[in-house]
Design a protein around this motif. Structure first.
Motif, mmCIF file in Angstrom:
data_model
loop_
_atom_site.group_PDB
_atom_site.id
_atom_site.type_symbol
_atom_site.label_atom_id
_atom_site.label_comp_id
_atom_site.label_asym_id
_atom_site.label_seq_id
_atom_site.Cartn_x
_atom_site.Cartn_y
_atom_site.Cartn_z
ATOM 1 N N PHE A 48 0.827 -1.201 0.000
ATOM 2 C CA PHE A 48 0.000 0.000 0.000
ATOM 3 C C PHE A 48 0.870 1.262 0.000
ATOM 4 O O PHE A 48 0.600 2.215 -0.729
ATOM 5 N N TYR A 53 -0.495 4.870 -0.398
ATOM 6 C CA TYR A 53 -1.647 4.688 0.483
ATOM 7 C C TYR A 53 -1.227 4.126 1.847
ATOM 8 O O TYR A 53 -0.109 3.656 2.035
ATOM 9 N N ASP A 57 -6.269 4.632 4.641
ATOM 10 C CA ASP A 57 -6.612 5.681 3.670
ATOM 11 C C ASP A 57 -6.216 5.275 2.256
ATOM 12 O O ASP A 57 -5.102 5.524 1.815
ATOM 13 N N VAL A 58 -7.146 4.633 1.593
ATOM 14 C CA VAL A 58 -7.011 4.320 0.168
ATOM 15 C C VAL A 58 -8.119 5.118 -0.515
ATOM 16 O O VAL A 58 -9.286 4.724 -0.476
ATOM 17 N N GLU A 59 -7.737 6.267 -1.042
ATOM 18 C CA GLU A 59 -8.724 7.149 -1.675
ATOM 19 C C GLU A 59 -9.867 7.509 -0.717
ATOM 20 O O GLU A 59 -11.030 7.541 -1.090
ATOM 21 N N PHE A 133 -7.936 3.629 -7.177
ATOM 22 C CA PHE A 133 -7.022 2.588 -6.697
ATOM 23 C C PHE A 133 -6.723 1.593 -7.815
ATOM 24 O O PHE A 133 -5.568 1.247 -8.069
#
Length: 142
Positions: A48, A53, A57-59, A133
């Motif tokens: 990640f 990321y 917090d992925v987008e 992502f």
């Protein structure tokens, strides 16, 4: 009971090396199965991070592990360095699989996959797979 069989992708988009420490070893004098999952978790955090990321917090949404499967192939020992390779695969509305392989040199130690689900931690419910992502993963494959 049928054995677990995990098919690997043709290529992995991420790889990292992690040494096996003495606290990763069990009474059988080899890599403990619980430690193996902790090492894969560390690799997943690095994966990640390589994409910019964090698991929280992925987008704008986080991720959780929805399920896991492991196929053990050989022992690994204190002092060896694991190569952990990882790729995202099998995308769906709320997530994807992270497929991985652990090896020491030419010897495969284990393979597996984690079902990753995107999650809104504030609302405490699944969140849709962020398209940005997927696009970032695809851009990294080029």
């Amino acid at each position: 009971m049928p054995r677990i069989k995990i098919d690997l992708p043709k290529s992995f988009s991420f790889a990292t090396e992690i040494p096996i420490y003495i606290n990763h070893i069990n009474y059988g004098n080899h890599l403990d199965n619980a430690a193996l999952l902790m090492l894969v978790s560390e690799a997943r955090v690095r994966f990640f991070r390589s994409l910019g990321y964090s698991e929280l917090d992925v987008e704008g949404v986080g991720v959780i592990v929805a399920d896991a499967a492991v196929q053990y192939r050989s022992e690994a020992f204190h002092g060896e360095t694991l190569l952990i390779e990882m790729a995202a695969d099998d995308f769906n509305k709320y997530g994807c699989d992270f497929v991985w392989r652990l090896s020491v040199g030419e010897r495969e130690v284990a393979r597996g996959k984690h079902g990753m689900m995107f999650f809104d931690y504030q609302a405490r419910r699944p969140a849709p797979l962020p398209q940005a992502f997927v696009e970032r993963l695809q851009a990294g494959r080029k």
